[in-house]
Design an enzyme around this catalytic site. Structure first.
Site, PDB file in Angstrom:
ATOM      1  N   TRP A 130       0.855  -1.199   0.000  1.00 39.14           N
ATOM      2  CA  TRP A 130       0.000   0.000   0.000  1.00 39.14           C
ATOM      3  C   TRP A 130       0.890   1.248   0.000  1.00 39.14           C
ATOM      4  O   TRP A 130       1.844   1.316   0.788  1.00 39.14           O
ATOM      5  CB  TRP A 130      -0.902  -0.033   1.247  1.00 39.14           C
ATOM      6  CG  TRP A 130      -1.819   1.134   1.416  1.00 39.14           C
ATOM      7  CD1 TRP A 130      -2.569   1.755   0.465  1.00 39.14           C
ATOM      8  CD2 TRP A 130      -2.106   1.822   2.645  1.00 39.14           C
ATOM      9  NE1 TRP A 130      -3.310   2.769   1.017  1.00 39.14           N
ATOM     10  CE2 TRP A 130      -3.029   2.834   2.363  1.00 39.14           C
ATOM     11  CE3 TRP A 130      -1.669   1.664   3.963  1.00 39.14           C
ATOM     12  CZ2 TRP A 130      -3.538   3.691   3.329  1.00 39.14           C
ATOM     13  CZ3 TRP A 130      -2.176   2.519   4.933  1.00 39.14           C
ATOM     14  CH2 TRP A 130      -3.095   3.515   4.618  1.00 39.14           C
ATOM     15  N   ASP A 211      -1.614  -6.260   8.751  1.00 45.08           N
ATOM     16  CA  ASP A 211      -2.520  -5.174   8.366  1.00 45.08           C
ATOM     17  C   ASP A 211      -3.785  -5.838   7.817  1.00 45.08           C
ATOM     18  O   ASP A 211      -3.761  -6.485   6.766  1.00 45.08           O
ATOM     19  CB  ASP A 211      -1.848  -4.296   7.300  1.00 45.08           C
ATOM     20  CG  ASP A 211      -2.704  -3.082   6.972  1.00 45.08           C
ATOM     21  OD1 ASP A 211      -3.844  -3.007   7.453  1.00 45.08           O
ATOM     22  OD2 ASP A 211      -2.223  -2.205   6.231  1.00 45.08           O
ATOM     23  N   LYS A 246     -13.995  -0.423   5.685  1.00 41.33           N
ATOM     24  CA  LYS A 246     -14.504  -1.058   4.469  1.00 41.33           C
ATOM     25  C   LYS A 246     -15.639  -2.015   4.791  1.00 41.33           C
ATOM     26  O   LYS A 246     -16.695  -1.960   4.175  1.00 41.33           O
ATOM     27  CB  LYS A 246     -13.399  -1.831   3.755  1.00 41.33           C
ATOM     28  CG  LYS A 246     -12.023  -1.236   3.874  1.00 41.33           C
ATOM     29  CD  LYS A 246     -11.753  -0.158   2.870  1.00 41.33           C
ATOM     30  CE  LYS A 246     -10.402   0.476   3.171  1.00 41.33           C
ATOM     31  NZ  LYS A 246      -9.903   1.370   2.190  1.00 41.33           N
TER      32      LYS A 246
HETATM   33  C1  LMR Z   1      -6.694   2.608  -0.485  1.00 46.62           C
HETATM   34  O1  LMR Z   1      -5.674   1.927  -0.553  1.00 46.62           O
HETATM   35  O2  LMR Z   1      -7.189   3.171  -1.468  1.00 46.62           O
HETATM   36  C2  LMR Z   1      -7.401   2.739   0.835  1.00 46.62           C
HETATM   37  O3  LMR Z   1      -6.734   2.017   1.805  1.00 46.62           O
HETATM   38  C3  LMR Z   1      -7.673   4.132   1.221  1.00 46.62           C
HETATM   39  C4  LMR Z   1      -6.442   4.923   1.541  1.00 46.62           C
HETATM   40  O4  LMR Z   1      -6.438   5.574   2.582  1.00 46.62           O
HETATM   41  O5  LMR Z   1      -5.492   4.934   0.754  1.00 46.62           O
END
Ligand code: LMR
Length: 397
Positions: A130, A211, A246
């Site tokens: 992420w 996570d 979510k």
């Molecule tokens: C995402 O990856 O789009 C979500 O987890 C929202 C975010 O805060 O980035």
């Protein structure tokens, strides 16, 4: 002083939504941020959430501060969801939770705790991960490294690369694992691969930080917790950052949790006291409303059933859109095979689109996708899928 500052670059994910909102193209499509949309392109408030809020209104809760660790009953619900209500960690009181502002808040509290309280301040993240993980752990001052995760040409997990990577880590290092619905790839380990990962993490004496932001979005609440539970079988001490943005659709309420599971109540109690100290000097104590919604739903069998049905509907709709997208792409780009998208799980898919193709989609079609080619499948609807597939076909061909 401030006049010397250059503007900071926009956020890799949320910055796209800022740009999307300003875009005047009436056919614009936002497939960037991980927010669920229904078939009309709206982010619904779940009926179970509205019913819980109605009950809460009638209960007239005080607006006094919550404890630093949050609502105790919420913490119990979190542990039940993560571990399963009959897990022996619950009876032995060797699992505890601090309520945090979203999963991001949980990750930051974990980062502060690791940096200031634990012997190793090195965290290993999957490549890719992420986009906000490196930002959070940089802000907490952790040393960062990556381990292999994705076999991109074959659209599957690089399990041998990952296991070899684990062997490079030192005892005490932190390994960040995605509990399910890997963000950004949508590619998860199988239960057998989780078993291998859990064993390797245990043997190497690493501290896993799981996570867990999408429980219920892959195959179901219990199934999605398989990886975490296997890790808890093989590793004595585990941290979990979970989010209820979510699966309860509570994005703006900022409902998350940082949980610690260890082999003895005393270990957990001591860790909890330090987590509370990390919270106190950060945001002091968490907001109440969202956590109260989660706790109200999970504490009421009828509301819980309704919520599980609504969660299943969201999951089914996303999987339906995966199939629709793949089927339509066969017409729009017959030389490309997108079948792998059917196998990916959760909100996201790695589409394989390049940075240039992503740029063109934004410029030519007002279609917003994260630069890595990650698509939020939950943003596809029966109304926008034709425009989307035709535009993707266009940049591919
Ligand atoms: C995402 O990856 O789009 C979500 O987890 C929202 C975010 O805060 O980035």
């Amino acid at each position: 002083m401030l006049s010397k500052l250059e503007p900071a670059p926009p956020d890799a994910i949320l910055g796209l939504t800022e740009a999307f909102l300003k875009d005047e193209n009436s056919k614009k499509i936002n497939l960037s941020v991980g927010v669920y949309k229904d078939e009309n392109g709206k982010t619904p408030t779940l009926n179970s959430v509205r019913a819980a809020e109605q009950q809460m209104l009638e209960s007239n809760h005080a607006k006094s501060y919550l404890p630093i660790s949050g609502l105790p009953s919420y913490g119990e619900c979190v542990i039940d969801l993560l571990m399963g209500s009959d897990h022996d960690a619950i009876a032995a009181q060797r699992a505890a939770t601090v309520q945090t502002p979203g999963g991001t808040g949980a990750l930051r509290v974990a980062g502060d705790f690791i940096k200031t309280r634990l012997p190793s301040d090195k965290i290993w993240m999957s490549d890719p991960t992420w986009a906000n993980h490196p930002n959070i752990f940089k802000a907490a001052g952790l040393e960062q490294a990556t381990y292999p995760y994705l076999d991109a040409p074959n659209n599957r997990i690089d399990i041998s690369g990952m296991l070899d990577g684990i062997q490079q880590m030192q005892p005490g290092d932190v390994i960040l694992l995605h509990g399910c619905c890997h963000n950004p790839s949508g590619i998860d380990p199988t239960p057998e691969q989780w078993e291998q990962i859990a064993q390797a993490v245990g043997e190497r004496k690493l501290l896993p930080l799981v996570d867990f932001a999408y429980q219920g979005f892959a195959d179901g609440l219990e199934h999605d917790a398989v990886g975490l539970r296997k890790i808890c079988e093989h590793v004595d001490e585990v941290l979990v950052a979970s989010s209820y943005s979510k699966n309860f659709g509570l994005y703006s309420e900022r409902v998350g949790a940082l949980s610690v599971i260890a082999n003895h109540k005393d270990v957990v109690d001591a860790a909890l006291s330090h987590l509370k100290a990390c919270v106190r000097c950060n945001y002091s104590n968490p907001p109440a409303h969202g956590a109260r919604i989660v706790q109200t739903i999970l504490g009421d069998p009828e509301l819980r059933r309704q919520w599980e049905d609504e969660l299943k509907d969201m999951r089914d709709r996303i999987n339906g859109m995966r199939n629709l997208f793949v089927d339509k792409m066969k017409d729009h780009a017959p030389n490309y095979n997108f079948d792998f998208i059917r196998e990916q799980r959760g909100m996201f898919s790695f589409s394989g689109l390049t940075k240039d193709q992503v740029q063109r989609l934004k410029k030519e079609n007002a279609i917003y996708i994260v630069g890595s080619g990650r698509i939020n499948v939950a943003g596809i609807t029966p109304d926008n899928v034709d425009d989307l597939c035709s535009a993707v076909g266009n940049v591919l061909n």
